[in-house]
Design a protein around this motif. Structure first.
Motif, short mmCIF file in Angstrom:
data_model
loop_
_atom_site.label_atom_id
_atom_site.label_comp_id
_atom_site.label_asym_id
_atom_site.label_seq_id
_atom_site.Cartn_x
_atom_site.Cartn_y
_atom_site.Cartn_z
N THR A 217 0.85 -1.19 0.00
CA THR A 217 0.00 0.00 0.00
C THR A 217 0.88 1.23 0.00
N GLY A 218 0.34 2.34 -0.46
CA GLY A 218 1.13 3.56 -0.61
C GLY A 218 1.27 4.36 0.67
N GLY A 219 1.33 5.66 0.52
CA GLY A 219 1.53 6.57 1.63
C GLY A 219 2.70 7.51 1.37
N PRO A 220 3.95 7.09 1.61
CA PRO A 220 4.31 5.83 2.27
C PRO A 220 3.88 5.80 3.74
N ARG A 221 3.81 4.60 4.25
CA ARG A 221 3.42 4.28 5.63
C ARG A 221 1.91 4.27 5.85
N ASP B 106 -0.93 0.12 -5.23
CA ASP B 106 -1.40 1.40 -5.77
C ASP B 106 -0.60 2.56 -5.20
N SER B 107 -0.78 3.71 -5.84
CA SER B 107 -0.29 4.99 -5.32
C SER B 107 1.24 4.95 -5.11
N TYR B 108 1.73 5.31 -3.90
CA TYR B 108 3.17 5.36 -3.71
C TYR B 108 3.83 3.99 -3.78
N ALA B 109 3.06 2.93 -3.55
CA ALA B 109 3.63 1.59 -3.74
C ALA B 109 4.10 1.42 -5.17
N GLY B 110 3.41 2.09 -6.11
CA GLY B 110 3.81 2.01 -7.51
C GLY B 110 5.17 2.61 -7.78
N GLY C 226 -1.30 0.45 -9.78
CA GLY C 226 -2.48 1.26 -10.05
C GLY C 226 -2.27 2.71 -9.67
N ASN C 227 -2.64 3.63 -10.56
CA ASN C 227 -2.43 5.07 -10.35
C ASN C 227 -1.08 5.30 -9.67
N PRO C 228 0.00 4.78 -10.27
CA PRO C 228 1.27 4.73 -9.56
C PRO C 228 2.03 6.05 -9.58
N LYS C 229 2.53 6.45 -8.41
CA LYS C 229 3.53 7.51 -8.38
C LYS C 229 4.73 7.01 -9.18
N THR C 230 5.28 7.88 -10.01
CA THR C 230 6.35 7.44 -10.90
C THR C 230 7.46 8.46 -11.03
N ASP C 231 7.09 9.69 -11.35
CA ASP C 231 8.06 10.75 -11.61
C ASP C 231 7.29 12.07 -11.52
N PRO C 232 7.75 13.02 -10.67
CA PRO C 232 6.97 14.25 -10.49
C PRO C 232 6.78 15.06 -11.76
N LYS C 233 7.71 14.97 -12.69
CA LYS C 233 7.53 15.77 -13.90
C LYS C 233 6.38 15.26 -14.75
N PHE C 234 5.93 14.04 -14.48
CA PHE C 234 4.72 13.53 -15.10
C PHE C 234 3.54 13.59 -14.12
N ASP C 235 3.73 13.05 -12.92
CA ASP C 235 2.63 12.96 -11.95
C ASP C 235 2.07 14.34 -11.59
N ILE C 236 2.96 15.29 -11.31
CA ILE C 236 2.52 16.61 -10.86
C ILE C 236 2.18 17.52 -12.04
N ASN C 237 3.03 17.51 -13.06
CA ASN C 237 2.78 18.41 -14.19
C ASN C 237 1.42 18.17 -14.84
N PHE C 238 0.99 16.92 -14.85
CA PHE C 238 -0.26 16.62 -15.55
C PHE C 238 -1.50 16.83 -14.67
N ARG C 239 -1.29 17.24 -13.40
CA ARG C 239 -2.45 17.62 -12.59
C ARG C 239 -3.14 18.85 -13.16
N ILE C 240 -2.36 19.76 -13.74
CA ILE C 240 -2.93 21.02 -14.24
C ILE C 240 -3.80 20.79 -15.47
N PRO C 241 -3.30 20.14 -16.54
CA PRO C 241 -4.20 19.87 -17.65
C PRO C 241 -5.35 18.94 -17.27
N SER C 242 -5.14 18.04 -16.31
CA SER C 242 -6.23 17.16 -15.87
C SER C 242 -7.30 17.96 -15.15
N ALA C 243 -6.88 18.89 -14.29
CA ALA C 243 -7.85 19.74 -13.59
C ALA C 243 -8.65 20.58 -14.59
N HIS C 244 -7.99 21.01 -15.65
CA HIS C 244 -8.70 21.75 -16.70
C HIS C 244 -9.69 20.84 -17.41
#
Length: 480
Positions: free
Chosen positions: A95-99, A195-199, A229-247
């Motif tokens: 499971t993610g989190g971590p922790r 899922d999540s940070y476990a990814g 599932g919905n895995p944390k991978t790399d902030p330049k993808f995970d975080i950057n794409f929050r903005i176009p996704s929110a749009h």
């Protein structure tokens, strides 16, 4: 592929608690260290408090020592496949989190029990069997990792200071020792899942296992691949794409999105000017209005305990019996988080502790996602590990709940495309009961990406039927 050099750790055990243990005074520490026990222990669980009758599945719990000099032990729940134990796959689930505790995976995602969502008025919450448990198709080894999660603990407070590399090495140590104690499962196809940070760490753990296989190290684990599932991978993808996704989700307007693109020039991770920082604050304020784990759900109280100060923490850590000193905020019954609230009381009941074989004095207060322990995010990206493992031929399933804004599917699609693998089965719908359950694409090197229609950040929690069908087909080597 070269890996960052890390000092490996081994194992041990004793008494202590995962809650900012550095606050313990030496005298208390010596008191807690006064008892000793074996380095590993397991319990076959036939009944669970709140569950009517004997369990209709095989459940084993236990500890495995992963670092002797600090007394670090990881706690696990093992559920045998309800189909064919000798031939079905074995999945290590994190499971993610971590922790965050892996009990979330067992009781809310892919495991064989779930809570009865009834108003809580004291006593013991009730459990029922989950007919959509992935143990219908695989044996699952649920692991509380890193140390400090769930019932995993350490004797030395310094042992809680782990990170991506060190905790992943401890998981590898755990697996090696667990398989030595359970050699009958060595021939089963083995997968990692979570899922999540476990990814983030699953590809790293798979890398360590793969290297052990190449060196013919014993025990020889039959690693076939992993699913994230919905895995944390790399902030330049995970975080950057929050903005176009929110749009795209309609959370921010065209104008705000255009301001962000103009001011930030595509980099929403490290704003380089005041205009960019300002528009990002505006966007985060708008996102805070919704539940970003699933944008269609109510924004609810997150069922985690309230923080307490150092004085009360010291007093709490010295208690021998279980005291619920920091009860979580109570969400309304129609909130998605209500099950987490029930789990807090169920796990902090002595009947539950006894039935699960939890060692006395190791974890006083069970917390679903513990905060405040040090953790080093020392792996900047898991993409090199994904590339290396898929190139070696390991099977990989990446899936995304399509209503998640924490790790949006646009970012996951983008890093997968950055691998530049040829497409072998182009983008199409996949179906359940004659309806589209999501969309999928398959690449060379046994890499499959799938969306879960209506799913959130931990997709099996939100869409259990669709995720069950997806996992069953993929584990059976069938197209989605």
């Amino acid at each position: 592929m070269s890996l960052k050099p890390v000092q490996a750790r081994t194992a041990g055990r004793c008494h202590l608690l995962p809650l900012l243990l550095l606050h313990l005074v030496p005298a208390v520490l010596l008191l807690l260290l006064s008892s000793s026990a074996s380095a590993s222990a397991s319990t076959v669980v036939t009944h669970l408090p709140g569950f009517d009758g004997p369990l209709p599945f095989y459940l084993e719990t236990g500890y495995v020592s992963v670092e002797e000099d600090t007394g670090t032990e990881l706690f696990y729940y093992f559920v045998e496949s309800e189909r064919s134990v000798s031939t079905d796959p074995l999945i290590l689930w994190l499971t993610g989190g971590p922790r965050c505790t892996v009990f979330s995976g067992l009781a809310f995602e892919v495991g064989p029990v779930k809570f009865v969502l009834a108003p809580y008025s004291g006593g013991l919450p009730q459990l029922v069997y989950n007919p959509l448990s992935w143990t219908k198709m695989a044996s699952i080894l649920f692991l509380d990792s890193p140390v400090g999660s769930g019932f995993s603990y350490a004797r030395d407070p310094k042992a809680y200071d782990v990170g991506d590399y060190s905790s992943s090495l401890q998981v590898q140590t755990f697996l090696n020792k667990w398989f030595i104690d359970h050699p009958q499962y060595l021939s089963n196809p083995f997968y990692l899942g979570g899922d999540s940070y476990a990814g983030m760490v699953i590809p790293l753990i798979a890398q360590y296992i793969s290297e052990g296989i190449e060196k013919r190290q014993q025990p020889l684990i039959n690693l076939k691949g992993y699913l994230v599932g919905n895995p944390k991978t790399d902030p330049k993808f995970d975080i950057n794409f929050r903005i176009p996704s929110a749009h795209g989700f309609g959370i921010i307007s065209d104008q705000i999105y255009e301001d962000a693109m103009k001011s930030c020039k595509g980099d929403y991770v490290n704003p380089t000017n005041q205009l960019c920082a300002g528009v990002l604050r505006k966007i985060e304020n708008l996102i805070s209005e919704i539940a970003d784990a699933h944008i269609l759900y109510k924004k609810c109280v997150v069922a985690v305990p309230k923080p307490f100060d150092d004085a009360s923490r010291r007093k709490f850590l010295m208690e021998e019996s279980i005291k619920i000193n920091a009860a979580p905020g109570r969400p309304s019954l129609d909130c998605f988080t209500y099950g987490y609230y029930l789990a807090y009381f169920w796990m902090n009941d002595n009947l539950t502790r006894n039935s699960l074989g939890v060692k006395e004095g190791t974890t006083s207060e069970w917390i679903r996602c513990i905060k405040g322990l040090p953790y080093t995010f020392d792996m900047p990206s898991s993409i090199p590990y994904h590339l290396n493992l898929t190139t070696r031929g390991y099977r990989v399933l990446v899936y995304s709940g399509d209503h998640d804004l924490e790790v949006p599917l646009l970012g996951t699609q983008a890093w997968i495309r950055s691998l530049n693998f040829p497409i072998v089965d182009d983008w199409r719908a996949w179906h359940l009961d004659g309806q589209a359950a999501g969309f999928t694409i398959a690449y060379a090197n046994n890499l499959t990406f799938a969306t879960i229609k209506g799913g959130g950040h931990t997709a099996p929690e939100y869409q259990p039927e669709e995720c069950f069908a997806m996992a069953q087909r993929w584990l059976n080597n069938e197209p989605l």
